[in-house]
Design a protein around this motif. Structure first.
Motif, PDB file in Angstrom:
ATOM      1  N   UNK A  63       0.829  -1.212   0.000  1.00  0.00           N
ATOM      2  CA  UNK A  63       0.000   0.000   0.000  1.00  0.00           C
ATOM      3  C   UNK A  63       0.867   1.267   0.000  1.00  0.00           C
ATOM      4  N   UNK A  64       2.061   1.162   0.593  1.00  0.00           N
ATOM      5  CA  UNK A  64       2.966   2.322   0.575  1.00  0.00           C
ATOM      6  C   UNK A  64       3.654   2.462  -0.789  1.00  0.00           C
ATOM      7  N   UNK A 180       4.519  10.848  -2.377  1.00  0.00           N
ATOM      8  CA  UNK A 180       5.014  10.435  -1.060  1.00  0.00           C
ATOM      9  C   UNK A 180       3.814   9.888  -0.282  1.00  0.00           C
ATOM     10  N   UNK A 181       4.108   9.091   0.757  1.00  0.00           N
ATOM     11  CA  UNK A 181       3.006   8.446   1.483  1.00  0.00           C
ATOM     12  C   UNK A 181       3.046   8.791   2.974  1.00  0.00           C
ATOM     13  N   UNK A 182       1.855   8.729   3.566  1.00  0.00           N
ATOM     14  CA  UNK A 182       1.747   8.889   5.019  1.00  0.00           C
ATOM     15  C   UNK A 182       0.979   7.694   5.570  1.00  0.00           C
ATOM     16  N   UNK A 183       1.558   7.035   6.567  1.00  0.00           N
ATOM     17  CA  UNK A 183       0.840   5.953   7.257  1.00  0.00           C
ATOM     18  C   UNK A 183       0.468   6.472   8.639  1.00  0.00           C
ATOM     19  N   UNK A 184      -0.841   6.646   8.822  1.00  0.00           N
ATOM     20  CA  UNK A 184      -1.342   7.257  10.047  1.00  0.00           C
ATOM     21  C   UNK A 184      -2.006   6.183  10.909  1.00  0.00           C
ATOM     22  N   UNK A 291      -8.801  19.413   3.731  1.00  0.00           N
ATOM     23  CA  UNK A 291      -8.153  20.645   3.263  1.00  0.00           C
ATOM     24  C   UNK A 291      -6.690  20.396   2.884  1.00  0.00           C
ATOM     25  N   UNK A 292      -6.242  19.149   2.976  1.00  0.00           N
ATOM     26  CA  UNK A 292      -4.826  18.868   2.727  1.00  0.00           C
ATOM     27  C   UNK A 292      -4.632  18.317   1.323  1.00  0.00           C
ATOM     28  N   UNK A 293      -3.366  18.044   0.998  1.00  0.00           N
ATOM     29  CA  UNK A 293      -3.075  17.505  -0.334  1.00  0.00           C
ATOM     30  C   UNK A 293      -2.984  15.973  -0.296  1.00  0.00           C
ATOM     31  N   UNK A 294      -3.548  15.355   0.747  1.00  0.00           N
ATOM     32  CA  UNK A 294      -3.529  13.892   0.840  1.00  0.00           C
ATOM     33  C   UNK A 294      -4.868  13.309   0.421  1.00  0.00           C
ATOM     34  N   UNK A 295      -4.818  12.115  -0.163  1.00  0.00           N
ATOM     35  CA  UNK A 295      -6.065  11.365  -0.328  1.00  0.00           C
ATOM     36  C   UNK A 295      -5.873   9.954   0.221  1.00  0.00           C
ATOM     37  N   UNK A 296      -6.986   9.383   0.620  1.00  0.00           N
ATOM     38  CA  UNK A 296      -6.950   8.082   1.280  1.00  0.00           C
ATOM     39  C   UNK A 296      -6.718   6.969   0.266  1.00  0.00           C
ATOM     40  N   UNK A 297      -5.712   6.134   0.551  1.00  0.00           N
ATOM     41  CA  UNK A 297      -5.428   5.000  -0.336  1.00  0.00           C
ATOM     42  C   UNK A 297      -6.078   3.738   0.222  1.00  0.00           C
ATOM     43  N   UNK A 298      -5.853   3.466   1.508  1.00  0.00           N
ATOM     44  CA  UNK A 298      -6.437   2.265   2.093  1.00  0.00           C
ATOM     45  C   UNK A 298      -6.399   2.319   3.611  1.00  0.00           C
ATOM     46  N   UNK A 299      -7.046   1.328   4.189  1.00  0.00           N
ATOM     47  CA  UNK A 299      -7.152   1.263   5.649  1.00  0.00           C
ATOM     48  C   UNK A 299      -6.939  -0.188   6.073  1.00  0.00           C
ATOM     49  N   UNK A 300      -5.999  -0.400   6.989  1.00  0.00           N
ATOM     50  CA  UNK A 300      -5.770  -1.744   7.509  1.00  0.00           C
ATOM     51  C   UNK A 300      -6.176  -1.734   8.983  1.00  0.00           C
ATOM     52  N   UNK A 301      -6.877  -2.769   9.418  1.00  0.00           N
ATOM     53  CA  UNK A 301      -7.268  -2.818  10.832  1.00  0.00           C
ATOM     54  C   UNK A 301      -6.789  -4.130  11.459  1.00  0.00           C
ATOM     55  N   UNK A 302      -6.736  -4.146  12.780  1.00  0.00           N
ATOM     56  CA  UNK A 302      -6.315  -5.358  13.499  1.00  0.00           C
ATOM     57  C   UNK A 302      -7.492  -6.333  13.578  1.00  0.00           C
ATOM     58  N   UNK A 303      -7.219  -7.508  14.124  1.00  0.00           N
ATOM     59  CA  UNK A 303      -8.240  -8.573  14.117  1.00  0.00           C
ATOM     60  C   UNK A 303      -9.464  -8.209  14.955  1.00  0.00           C
ATOM     61  N   UNK A 304      -9.309  -7.288  15.924  1.00  0.00           N
ATOM     62  CA  UNK A 304     -10.469  -6.916  16.748  1.00  0.00           C
ATOM     63  C   UNK A 304     -11.138  -5.625  16.280  1.00  0.00           C
ATOM     64  N   UNK A 305     -10.585  -5.011  15.235  1.00  0.00           N
ATOM     65  CA  UNK A 305     -11.089  -3.715  14.755  1.00  0.00           C
ATOM     66  C   UNK A 305     -10.996  -2.620  15.822  1.00  0.00           C
ATOM     67  N   UNK A 306      -9.950  -2.669  16.619  1.00  0.00           N
ATOM     68  CA  UNK A 306      -9.734  -1.656  17.650  1.00  0.00           C
ATOM     69  C   UNK A 306      -8.948  -0.464  17.088  1.00  0.00           C
ATOM     70  N   UNK A 307      -8.085  -0.747  16.097  1.00  0.00           N
ATOM     71  CA  UNK A 307      -7.075   0.230  15.676  1.00  0.00           C
ATOM     72  C   UNK A 307      -6.987   0.222  14.152  1.00  0.00           C
ATOM     73  N   UNK A 308      -6.639   1.365  13.563  1.00  0.00           N
ATOM     74  CA  UNK A 308      -6.515   1.399  12.099  1.00  0.00           C
ATOM     75  C   UNK A 308      -5.221   2.071  11.665  1.00  0.00           C
ATOM     76  N   UNK A 309      -4.655   1.554  10.595  1.00  0.00           N
ATOM     77  CA  UNK A 309      -3.555   2.229   9.899  1.00  0.00           C
ATOM     78  C   UNK A 309      -4.110   2.736   8.570  1.00  0.00           C
ATOM     79  N   UNK A 311      -3.562   4.623   5.110  1.00  0.00           N
ATOM     80  CA  UNK A 311      -2.449   4.970   4.222  1.00  0.00           C
ATOM     81  C   UNK A 311      -2.928   6.040   3.258  1.00  0.00           C
ATOM     82  N   UNK A 312      -2.175   7.141   3.241  1.00  0.00           N
ATOM     83  CA  UNK A 312      -2.578   8.319   2.475  1.00  0.00           C
ATOM     84  C   UNK A 312      -1.530   8.638   1.425  1.00  0.00           C
ATOM     85  N   UNK A 313      -2.004   9.085   0.294  1.00  0.00           N
ATOM     86  CA  UNK A 313      -1.087   9.479  -0.778  1.00  0.00           C
ATOM     87  C   UNK A 313      -1.046  10.988  -0.883  1.00  0.00           C
ATOM     88  N   UNK A 314       0.150  11.527  -1.022  1.00  0.00           N
ATOM     89  CA  UNK A 314       0.305  12.975  -1.281  1.00  0.00           C
ATOM     90  C   UNK A 314       0.051  13.175  -2.781  1.00  0.00           C
TER      91      UNK A 314
END
Ligand code: SAM
Length: 315
Positions: A63-64, A180-184, A291-309, A311-314
């Protein structure tokens, strides 16, 4: 450092309501306590993000859009002990990617420990640390035109109010180049039953971490906070989706801080706000980046759906 510490403490304790900036949690004692928090039963955030970094490492790399043949910079803002990142570094190294790992942190102690552990566990990975406030480091990113992937993990962004987080992402985008990429990494909105204990663990590590701010003011600025007269108090309202940490004065009292040559009054029950930890969903993330120059590429979550990564593209 001492000059900005003094200035920020004076400003925070002079304002109403009183605040203390969370970035000052992290000295040698705070770094150590944070590692203990991360390994505590109640602090699910680290385990959840580690689940993604361990079980979906190749997906993260895909994804990056990292390429084996093209050198890139892997920048991490507020890297801490790099526990999760090391899973990614290991895979990148095994697969023969060419990159420098550039962790940024306000804590020199955290960076020194991280460098030591990367050198030991992954001797082929090139690591160049940079100490500083990530708000200030953003500008320097634009000096290099190399492809970049920026990691901002652990829901660190949740320590910023939404308007500051929006501005931060906007600035980050301005200092990166197209593609460039951002993993949040962010903690997702969920029930108070799960969230509250993460900020009030049974071993008292989160309490000691919060109180370390007062201890640090005593030690570095000659304060006379009586730690027995203050209490750690976390709050979380599901409707708001923001965990908040406070230090509450247990009595009417005055505290003198020698190096500021100032005395501060605390009323009984008065709260000092020390940290917020915002929780997210897709809508809030879309709002942060609109308002930024990023757009959403994808979203990865853990097995319990507690947390998300996310991935954004500049663009
Ligand atoms: C909550 S810890 C998370 C560490 C790591 N990102 C993780 O996910 O495990 C926050 C880290 O960010 C660093 N930090 C906090 N505020 C910072 C700032 N304004 N500039 C640079 N680093 C900061 C702290 O020293 C600490 O290592």
């Amino acid at each position: 450092m001492i000059a900005s510490f003094k200035k920020d403490i004076e400003k925070g304790l002079s304002s109403s309501p009183k605040t203390l900036p969370s970035k000052y949690f992290y000295d040698e004692i705070g770094d150590d306590l944070f590692v203990k928090i991360m390994h505590s039963e109640e602090y699910y955030l680290t385990r959840s993000e580690l689940d993604i970094f361990t079980n979906q490492t190749l997906q993260i790399i895909k994804e990056l859009q990292l390429e084996q043949s093209t050198y890139f910079e892997l920048i991490e803002l507020g890297a801490g002990d790099g526990l999760k990142t090391k899973q990614l570094l290991k895979k990148l190294n095994e697969e023969g990617y060419k990159f420098d790992y550039l962790p940024v942190d306000i804590s020199q102690n955290a960076l020194s420990n991280l460098k030591k552990s990367v050198n030991k566990e992954l001797p082929n990975v090139s690591i160049k640390t940079q100490q500083g406030d990530y708000f200030k480091v953003l500008e320097s990113l634009k000096n290099s035109k190399k492809p970049k992937a920026v990691l901002f993990l652990g829901s660190n962004i949740g320590n910023m109010r939404d308007n500051i987080a929006t501005q931060f992402i906007h600035n980050l985008g301005r200092n990166l180049n197209a593609n460039d990429k951002l993993l949040l990494g962010v903690d997702l909105i969920k029930s108070a039953e799960i969230i509250k204990p993460a900020y009030n663990d049974s071993q008292g590590y989160t309490r000691d971490f919060n109180m370390n701010l007062l201890f640090r003011i005593n030690k570095e600025l000659g304060g006379n906070f009586d730690l027995e007269q203050f209490k750690h108090e976390p709050e979380y309202e599901e409707s708001e989706g923001i965990a908040k940490s406070f230090i509450v004065s247990q009595t009417d009292q005055d505290v003198h801080i020698k190096k500021l040559d100032m005395t501060f009054h605390f009323a009984k029950g008065e709260k000092i706000s020390t940290e917020i930890s915002r929780k997210y969903n897709d809508e809030i993330i879309q709002d942060l980046i609109k308002e930024s120059s990023f757009s959403l590429v994808s979203k990865l979550t853990d097995s319990k759906d507690y947390f998300a990564n996310y991935i954004l593209n500049r663009n």
